[in-house]
Design a protein around this motif. Structure first.
Motif, PDB file in Angstrom:
ATOM      1  N   SER A 126      -7.365   4.284   2.985  1.00 19.95           N
ATOM      2  CA  SER A 126      -6.293   3.414   3.449  1.00 19.95           C
ATOM      3  C   SER A 126      -6.792   2.008   3.725  1.00 19.95           C
ATOM      4  CB  SER A 126      -5.679   3.988   4.723  1.00 19.95           C
ATOM      5  OG  SER A 126      -6.608   3.893   5.793  1.00 19.95           O
TER       6      SER A 126
ATOM      7  N   GLU B  48       0.816  -1.217   0.000  1.00 16.99           N
ATOM      8  CA  GLU B  48       0.000   0.000   0.000  1.00 16.99           C
ATOM      9  C   GLU B  48       0.850   1.269   0.000  1.00 16.99           C
ATOM     10  OE1 GLU B  48      -3.485   0.319  -0.070  1.00 16.99           O
ATOM     11  OE2 GLU B  48      -3.357  -1.788  -0.634  1.00 16.99           O
TER      12      GLU B  48
ATOM     13  N   LEU C 139      -2.721   7.328   5.039  1.00 13.36           N
ATOM     14  CA  LEU C 139      -2.439   5.947   5.430  1.00 13.36           C
ATOM     15  C   LEU C 139      -1.509   5.917   6.638  1.00 13.36           C
ATOM     16  CD1 LEU C 139      -2.298   2.856   5.065  1.00 13.36           C
ATOM     17  CD2 LEU C 139      -0.571   3.203   3.325  1.00 13.36           C
TER      18      LEU C 139
ATOM     19  N   ASP D 186      -3.450   7.029   9.688  1.00 17.23           N
ATOM     20  CA  ASP D 186      -4.345   5.950  10.125  1.00 17.23           C
ATOM     21  C   ASP D 186      -3.564   4.843  10.822  1.00 17.23           C
ATOM     22  OD1 ASP D 186      -6.475   7.274   9.158  1.00 17.23           O
ATOM     23  OD2 ASP D 186      -6.875   5.951   7.460  1.00 17.23           O
TER      24      ASP D 186
END
Lengths: 129, 380
Positions: B341, B165, B209, B212
């Protein structure tokens, strides 16, 4: 080295990747039909003519790429289909075109793994067109 | 180890007195125990050795689960075997048997890792009890170990998805830079603008992301770092809405909040902020242009219920089950252009659990979704 008057169907669910690949193909003079989802791609296959298809395996829909390759070959078995996959490193699923059986199952002429460099993309486009 | 599967215990009996060895064999041969708690049938596979030297050799060549060990052997004593097995990576459980039972021997044997001590002479029943106790212990140790391994696997999985990711936006931005590097003369203004704005968007996604991820690790790090106070939830809600108003305005989405009075809660302010931010920003992202987000707080003496309703695309039934898992993003025609995310809802669920509550979702495709979080007040 020009792809003038050639139409390429480009399918990838990654928005940015699609933009970038389209850019390089257009630079060679090709007309690019792009599609970001299986549905969009199916509509394009049904309604438009093209000389080459570069299709992402699209793991989000699991088998979208394979289904699309089959759809293209069913429409016209002479259209070359290049499958692009980012799968091998991610989920350790491995695709190969070594055997006749695999080629028949995948219905694709060539397999590229992501990321595809711009030179690689050009080389493959010129090879099949 | 699967539930209900037969468990074979490999037993090494180290005993030089033939009569005693025979007695042990008879006892264990006809003894197939059932672990009631685990509903598992136990059987024993027996091997015998009579000297220290042979026993040490046997341990080099084969793995055992349980050793019944005589203290006094013709060429030494059982302590040396305990010394050897304590260094094994998966040591067998040892039960020491001896006629010369004294306090010092028992202490020494225990220090060296003997699990139990069986003074000779012992009855068949005593032997069975000792074996049963050791077997139970063995099963528990193995369960704990497989739980540990499972945890490691989950962690590894998490990290490999996370690296993917993080790599994806870098790849996208690098791709745009490669094009820009070739000079902008041949680029159309549209393409140029698009490349810049997409790069910035992917950077923003990456930053989100990471933020988070920080939220998630903070929640998972446990109680230590929680900052518990009595807070005003109504104020937190208006702060969160104010922060997200710009995103909502861009898509002409109205945010309405309905709470009758000032609501206070004992808990961690940041946790409540995370819940509200995640749910409301999702309700904006997955809404239709010109849609509505309704937030309601329902307060009682026992619990606080937060409900966030949108008028968006809704969620397919098949996708509901995995919605709260880490890194899950529902990908379809409708969501393909939405960035996220995949960590938000899993974090919301984890926080709800800290308050002994949970999160629920009700959704109709094409109509909208409602996310409902319940937080119990006596455990903030």
């Amino acid at each position: 080295m020009s792809l003038k008057d050639k139409k390429i169907l480009l399918v990838d669910d990654d928005h940015d990747y699609l933009f970038q690949q389209r850019f390089y193909l257009e630079e060679l003079g090709a007309t690019v039909l792009s599609a970001q989802t299986k549905k969009e791609a199916k509509e394009r296959i049904e309604n438009e003519d093209f000389d080459l298809a570069i299709v992402d395996l699209m793991m989000e829909e699991m088998d979208a790429g394979v289904v699309l390759a089959h759809t293209i070959k069913k429409k016209n078995p002479l259209i070359p289909v290049v499958m692009v996959t980012g799968v091998s490193t991610q989920s350790k699923i491995h695709f190969d075109l070594q055997t006749k059986g695999e080629r028949r199952w995948m219905q694709v002429d060539n397999l590229l793994s992501k990321p595809v460099r711009s030179e690689q993309l050009k080389e493959i486009a010129l090879r099949y067109l | 180890m699967m539930d209900g599967e037969e468990l074979k215990i490999r037993v090494l009996v180290v005993e030089d007195e033939e009569a005693m060895a025979t007695a042990i064999r008879r006892t264990l041969q006809n003894f197939s125990s059932t672990l009631e708690s685990l509903k598992r049938q136990i059987s024993f596979e027996l091997s015998y050795q009579t000297t220290l030297k042979e026993s040490l050799e046997a341990l080099d060549h084969k793995e055992y689960d349980l050793i019944l060990l005589d203290y006094k052997l013709p060429d030494g004593n059982g302590i040396e075997i305990l010394n050897k097995i304590k260094d094994l990576s998966d040591p067998p459980i040892a039960i020491m048997m001896t006629a010369y039972a004294n306090y010092e021997t028992a202490v020494m044997a225990t220090k060296l890792g003997a699990f139990d001590f069986l003074p000779k002479p012992f009855s068949v029943e005593e032997l069975r009890m000792a074996i049963k106790k050791a077997t139970n212990h063995l099963v528990l140790i193995r369960q704990a170990r497989s739980f540990e391994e499972e945890k490691k696997k989950i962690r590894f999985n998490f990290i490999s998805i996370l690296s993917h990711e993080l790599k994806a936006p870098l790849g996208a931005i690098e791709g745009y830079l490669n094009i820009l590097e070739r000079g902008t003369e041949k680029l159309s203004k549209d393409d140029y603008d698009k490349m810049i704005s997409r790069s910035k968007e992917r950077l923003l996604g990456m930053r989100k992301l990471i933020l988070d991820l920080l939220d998630l690790t903070r929640i998972e790090s446990g109680e230590k770092r929680r900052n518990l106070t009595t807070m005003n939830v109504t104020t937190i809600l208006s702060d969160v809405i104010e922060l997200l108003q710009l995103d909502a305005d861009k898509r002409k989405i109205k945010i309405e909040s309905a709470s009758a009075k000032e609501i206070s809660l004992f808990g961690d302010t940041l946790e409540i902020q995370i819940i509200l931010t995640n749910l409301i920003s999702n309700a904006i992202k997955y809404n239709r242009e010109g849609g509505k987000v309704t937030v309601s707080l329902n307060d009682s003496s026992e619990k606080l219920k937060i409900a966030v309703t949108d008028t968006g695309i809704g969620i397919e039934k098949d996708d509901l089950g995995r919605l709260f898992n880490e890194f899950v993003r529902i990908k379809n025609e409708e969501t393909v252009h939405i960035l996220g995310s995949g960590l938000g809802l899993s974090t919301v669920k984890k926080i709800a659990h800290l308050y002994k509550g949970d999160v629920k979702v009700l959704s109709t495709v094409g109509v909208g979704s409602t996310f409902e979080v319940e937080l119990y007040k006596d455990c903030g």
